[in-house]
Scaffold this motif. Sequence first.
Motif, PDB file in Angstrom:
ATOM      1  N   UNK A  30       0.841  -1.194   0.000  1.00  0.00           N
ATOM      2  CA  UNK A  30       0.000   0.000   0.000  1.00  0.00           C
ATOM      3  C   UNK A  30       0.873   1.240   0.000  1.00  0.00           C
ATOM      4  N   UNK A  31       0.599   2.149  -0.917  1.00  0.00           N
ATOM      5  CA  UNK A  31       1.332   3.409  -1.028  1.00  0.00           C
ATOM      6  C   UNK A  31       0.358   4.542  -0.767  1.00  0.00           C
ATOM      7  N   UNK A  32       0.671   5.420   0.198  1.00  0.00           N
ATOM      8  CA  UNK A  32      -0.249   6.474   0.634  1.00  0.00           C
ATOM      9  C   UNK A  32       0.451   7.823   0.625  1.00  0.00           C
ATOM     10  N   UNK A  33      -0.183   8.816   0.022  1.00  0.00           N
ATOM     11  CA  UNK A  33       0.224  10.223   0.123  1.00  0.00           C
ATOM     12  C   UNK A  33      -0.958  10.983   0.696  1.00  0.00           C
ATOM     13  N   UNK A  34      -0.785  11.606   1.848  1.00  0.00           N
ATOM     14  CA  UNK A  34      -1.913  12.258   2.511  1.00  0.00           C
ATOM     15  C   UNK A  34      -1.419  13.453   3.321  1.00  0.00           C
ATOM     16  N   UNK A  35      -2.321  14.074   4.052  1.00  0.00           N
ATOM     17  CA  UNK A  35      -1.971  15.224   4.888  1.00  0.00           C
ATOM     18  C   UNK A  35      -3.002  15.387   5.989  1.00  0.00           C
ATOM     19  N   UNK A  36      -2.646  16.168   6.993  1.00  0.00           N
ATOM     20  CA  UNK A  36      -3.618  16.603   7.990  1.00  0.00           C
ATOM     21  C   UNK A  36      -3.161  17.937   8.566  1.00  0.00           C
ATOM     22  N   UNK A  37      -4.112  18.682   9.131  1.00  0.00           N
ATOM     23  CA  UNK A  37      -3.807  19.993   9.687  1.00  0.00           C
ATOM     24  C   UNK A  37      -2.915  19.840  10.901  1.00  0.00           C
ATOM     25  N   UNK A  38      -1.846  20.659  10.933  1.00  0.00           N
ATOM     26  CA  UNK A  38      -0.931  20.579  12.071  1.00  0.00           C
ATOM     27  C   UNK A  38      -0.337  21.953  12.329  1.00  0.00           C
ATOM     28  N   UNK A  39      -0.523  22.449  13.541  1.00  0.00           N
ATOM     29  CA  UNK A  39      -0.036  23.770  13.949  1.00  0.00           C
ATOM     30  C   UNK A  39      -0.467  24.821  12.924  1.00  0.00           C
ATOM     31  N   UNK A  40       0.476  25.514  12.288  1.00  0.00           N
ATOM     32  CA  UNK A  40       0.127  26.587  11.351  1.00  0.00           C
ATOM     33  C   UNK A  40      -0.091  26.109   9.924  1.00  0.00           C
ATOM     34  N   UNK A  41       0.115  24.808   9.686  1.00  0.00           N
ATOM     35  CA  UNK A  41      -0.044  24.268   8.333  1.00  0.00           C
ATOM     36  C   UNK A  41      -1.377  23.537   8.241  1.00  0.00           C
ATOM     37  N   UNK A  42      -2.303  24.009   7.380  1.00  0.00           N
ATOM     38  CA  UNK A  42      -3.616  23.369   7.286  1.00  0.00           C
ATOM     39  C   UNK A  42      -3.568  22.009   6.594  1.00  0.00           C
ATOM     40  N   UNK A  43      -2.464  21.707   5.916  1.00  0.00           N
ATOM     41  CA  UNK A  43      -2.372  20.430   5.186  1.00  0.00           C
ATOM     42  C   UNK A  43      -0.918  19.958   5.185  1.00  0.00           C
ATOM     43  N   UNK A  44      -0.438  19.519   6.349  1.00  0.00           N
ATOM     44  CA  UNK A  44       0.928  19.036   6.472  1.00  0.00           C
ATOM     45  C   UNK A  44       1.025  17.641   5.840  1.00  0.00           C
ATOM     46  N   UNK A  45       1.916  17.485   4.875  1.00  0.00           N
ATOM     47  CA  UNK A  45       1.936  16.282   4.053  1.00  0.00           C
ATOM     48  C   UNK A  45       2.831  15.178   4.635  1.00  0.00           C
ATOM     49  N   UNK A  46       2.520  13.977   4.227  1.00  0.00           N
ATOM     50  CA  UNK A  46       3.356  12.823   4.552  1.00  0.00           C
ATOM     51  C   UNK A  46       3.114  11.736   3.512  1.00  0.00           C
ATOM     52  N   UNK A  47       4.038  10.798   3.432  1.00  0.00           N
ATOM     53  CA  UNK A  47       3.908   9.653   2.533  1.00  0.00           C
ATOM     54  C   UNK A  47       4.238   8.380   3.305  1.00  0.00           C
ATOM     55  N   UNK A  48       3.507   7.321   2.983  1.00  0.00           N
ATOM     56  CA  UNK A  48       3.683   6.040   3.661  1.00  0.00           C
ATOM     57  C   UNK A  48       3.822   4.914   2.650  1.00  0.00           C
ATOM     58  N   UNK A  49       4.496   3.872   3.087  1.00  0.00           N
ATOM     59  CA  UNK A  49       4.501   2.633   2.316  1.00  0.00           C
ATOM     60  C   UNK A  49       4.288   1.483   3.295  1.00  0.00           C
ATOM     61  N   UNK A  50       3.294   0.642   2.994  1.00  0.00           N
ATOM     62  CA  UNK A  50       2.993  -0.522   3.819  1.00  0.00           C
ATOM     63  C   UNK A  50       3.372  -1.748   2.992  1.00  0.00           C
ATOM     64  N   UNK A  51       4.321  -2.547   3.462  1.00  0.00           N
ATOM     65  CA  UNK A  51       4.825  -3.662   2.652  1.00  0.00           C
ATOM     66  C   UNK A  51       3.820  -4.794   2.511  1.00  0.00           C
ATOM     67  N   UNK A  52       4.074  -5.646   1.526  1.00  0.00           N
ATOM     68  CA  UNK A  52       3.176  -6.759   1.282  1.00  0.00           C
ATOM     69  C   UNK A  52       3.087  -7.728   2.437  1.00  0.00           C
ATOM     70  N   UNK A  53       4.132  -7.777   3.261  1.00  0.00           N
ATOM     71  CA  UNK A  53       4.140  -8.707   4.387  1.00  0.00           C
ATOM     72  C   UNK A  53       3.436  -8.198   5.630  1.00  0.00           C
ATOM     73  N   UNK A  54       2.834  -7.012   5.563  1.00  0.00           N
ATOM     74  CA  UNK A  54       2.184  -6.463   6.757  1.00  0.00           C
ATOM     75  C   UNK A  54       0.970  -7.291   7.141  1.00  0.00           C
TER      76      UNK A  54
END
Length: 338
Positions: A30-54
Amino acid sequence: MKTSIMKRTFRQLLFAFTLLMSFFQLTAQTRIDADFAFQTDPAKKYSLYIPGGYNANTPHTMMVALHPYNTSRWDAKAWCDTLLVFAEANNLILMCPDGGLDGRVDDAIDTAFTSALMDSMALWYNINAAKVYCMGFSWGGRTTYSYGLRNPDKFCGYLPIGAAISTNTISASLFGQARNKGVYVVHGGSDNPNVRYWPAVNTLADSGAIVSSILLPGVGHTIDFANRNAILSTAFSWLDSVCGAGPPVALVQADEFHAGIFPNPVAVGQSLHLTWEGSLLARTQIQIWDVKGSLILNQKVESRQEGDIELDINLEKGIYIVEIAVGKDNWKQKLIVY
């Protein structure tokens, strides 16, 4: 009758297929690019990778990966994509926080966001809190030191790659936070190693960290070096092998005798020596035990004065206890093989 049987068979096959697809969705990469509001940034970004063995029912290892400082190429998404093969090969959940518009992952809002994102990951996924590591390249390598070492309770080991540091960037006291932690330093041989590599490696070792490293011949300041995924996998495998090893068990010292195992940690296939001060007696015996309590080596030592001898053994990766018996006295030491 035949129609009824065929319908029932079809329903069974459909149900089985639905279960198979549900399982695939739970375990597939699973590959995820998302964001959430944090402090002064309304859309602080992050990216995740969940391996096949999870598997959601099993605590999983996570790597916090900090991206370099170069907004024309790097952000959380690009960095996560770069590390996908490495993460999948090592069955790692990959968490990549974004450095924002200025591209630096060590601003106050960014380090606070990294910590908050780690807390969120523990809610979203089954994370093994004892198996969380921190890595980064260039400015991300620098932040692996500056942020990672300020939070030793969060990480079991560190993997700085081509860290963009100078002699005084990281204080000796901060390096001291790595005591009994695994640190594997990857650096280019043409990337100013006298400033960016050797001082850090030596200070970490002097501070009591469990250190291993590789200086890549002819490699400059780049993440695009040959065999990158294999080199990073070797580094992670070593970090994982020493995670939780803690300090070596101190040897008991007597007035006339003191011994130790060197090197420690030791690489698979590397010569292992017993060194001592004082006199070994004819009844001196060396035993090495694995963590399951199995006796791996039982070797007697002839009488001799201070010096060292090479032990006749080739150990696999793991943690061992070395016991040295001199008469009625025993000395024990923890040995790490990576």
